[in-house]
Design a protein around this motif. Sequence first.
Motif, PDB file in Angstrom:
ATOM      1  N   GLU A 137       0.781  -1.177   0.138  1.00 39.85           N
ATOM      2  CA  GLU A 137       0.078   0.018   0.020  1.00 39.85           C
ATOM      3  C   GLU A 137       0.779   1.006   0.048  1.00 39.85           C
ATOM      4  N   GLY A 138       0.570   2.257  -0.844  1.00 41.40           N
ATOM      5  CA  GLY A 138       1.316   3.600  -0.912  1.00 41.40           C
ATOM      6  C   GLY A 138       1.210   4.173  -2.321  1.00 41.40           C
ATOM      7  N   THR A 139       1.714   5.184  -2.403  1.00 35.50           N
ATOM      8  CA  THR A 139       1.885   5.957  -3.970  1.00 35.50           C
ATOM      9  C   THR A 139       2.605   5.073  -4.597  1.00 35.50           C
ATOM     10  N   HIS A 140       2.828   5.893  -6.009  1.00 38.44           N
ATOM     11  CA  HIS A 140       3.569   5.128  -7.084  1.00 38.44           C
ATOM     12  C   HIS A 140       5.060   5.205  -6.455  1.00 38.44           C
ATOM     13  N   THR A 141       5.398   6.396  -6.019  1.00 40.38           N
ATOM     14  CA  THR A 141       6.866   6.557  -5.939  1.00 40.38           C
ATOM     15  C   THR A 141       7.298   5.567  -4.586  1.00 40.38           C
ATOM     16  N   GLU A 142       6.471   5.556  -3.546  1.00 38.20           N
ATOM     17  CA  GLU A 142       6.709   5.045  -2.382  1.00 38.20           C
ATOM     18  C   GLU A 142       6.688   3.419  -2.611  1.00 38.20           C
TER      19      GLU A 142
END
Length: 580
Positions: A554-559
């Motif tokens: 789970e997270g943003t694209h960058t993370e």
Amino acid sequence: MEKKKSIFSYYKPYKKIFFADMFFAIMASIITLVIPLVVRYITSTVIYYETDEAFRVILKLGLMMTVLILFQCYCNYFIANYGHVMGAKIEYDMRAEIFAHYQKLPFSFYDNQKVGQLLSRITSDLFDITELLHHGPENVVISAMKFIGAFVILFTISPKLTFAAFALIPFMFLYAWFFNRKMKKAFARNRVKIADINAQIEDNLSGIRVVKSFANESVEEEKFKVGNDGFLAAKKDSYLYMGGYHSGLTAFINMITVIVLVAGGILITKAQVSVTDLVTFLLYISIMTDPVRTMIDFAEMFQNGYSGYERFQEILAIEPDIQDSQGSEELTDVKGTIDFENVSFQYEENTEKVLSHIDLHVDAGEYLALVGSSGAGKTTLCNLIPRFYDVTGGSIKVDGKDVRDLTLKSLRDHIGIVQQDVYLFVGTVYDNIAYGRPDATREEVIEAAKNANAHEFIMALPDGYDTDIGQRGVKLSGGQKQRLSIARVFLKNPPILIFDEATSALDNESERVVQESLEKLAKNRTTFVIAHRLSTIRNAKKILVLTENGIEEEGTHTELMKKNGIYAGLYRMQFADEEV
């Protein structure tokens, strides 16, 4: 399970017509019974009057019979006209009832059904049922009146000759009973076979473009031949018994005539019966055997109609497993917060769970992307929000309210879905956009189309918004169909959105236009995006990676790229030639 509805309950709204139909059926039968008696009176009594007196009586009786025949003509007209209209109205009611029931049944029902079979229950089955409901009672009443009336009249004329005439009747009914049982089973098999053929035809015609693209017409014809052969075999079986039924009963009827002639001739030689009485008997035998012929037709009609009615009731007996609960409330003033609390789901008992112990919180207006391998449960998870299926464990809440405690209509009114496989209805462009909110004005429909980047291509069509798009929108490209589906959701204006791989089947240019429309639609709405092309979700506030084990990442694209886990692997696989 709901108690099976009686077939007679469908007469209730049409009691007046039904009883009028029965009244005129009885009157027509009485007149049929009276006329031979008049003939007997003339031949046995009137012809022995003085010439002038006999002439006057015969004219009076002739006039009376003419009036009776004219009244009988009206009786038959009423039965044929108003009786059939009653049947058509009952068919109308039953078709509306089963169609409304189809609308209530959940996705799980349609997962296991063929459209062609469901279609046969609303068309051919209902026609046979209503033929039974119209003709059945009147045939029984007319046949009973004629049969019993003929017996009573004949018995008063000559008990001996009546015994001779009715001696074969018990054997005839035993014969009919045996073949009836065989016919019932055969007609039930016919129903199943014709439903299979309907399903196969519907499947073939729906996929006719695939058939032609593979030049597989001969393959389809061979598949159809198997089903058609099965139907023919079932029909042959039913006609075997029907042939025995018809021919046997006709033979019985002819034998009754022979027996009456022989017995009557003997009784005449012994001066126990007059020639006039024998003629009357022969006239009544045709009246007495008419009911038997009618019952032959009725037996076939009954087998067809009642087997169809049982199939009709099978559908109505299926209780929707997803429906409004007792005391369910309307969903209003929706913000769009969604919570999955320990959610588990499996499609059927004793099958593997698709989702297990999912916990997820989505804020109002949040843009959430779901990625993962095929079969991980992405679409299933989204289908649980509008209750296309119900969770088998845990709960899903919208603005803190369990979706099972909300009315289905109010819940689904606040959710917009854009799918990969766009379904457009037969009709115009305008009709299909307006489906999102049928009471919308034309200006609102056009505005929705503009928001979906569809207005320009619509205006280029031959009749603009009034252009007929063909079956399932066959006259439009994939990108155009998708933009119409987005316009439909724009018009609905829901606070919660679900995009189920909405761009994965489009070319790059169409994807760009559609993606722009989707992002515009998603603004300030809680949005679930099931993504196959990961380039479309780079800007998502939250990305969830679903696997058979649940939410793995789970997270943003960058993370997620920094984690160098499942998501990063999927991304690199898709964009191996691009710099990450």
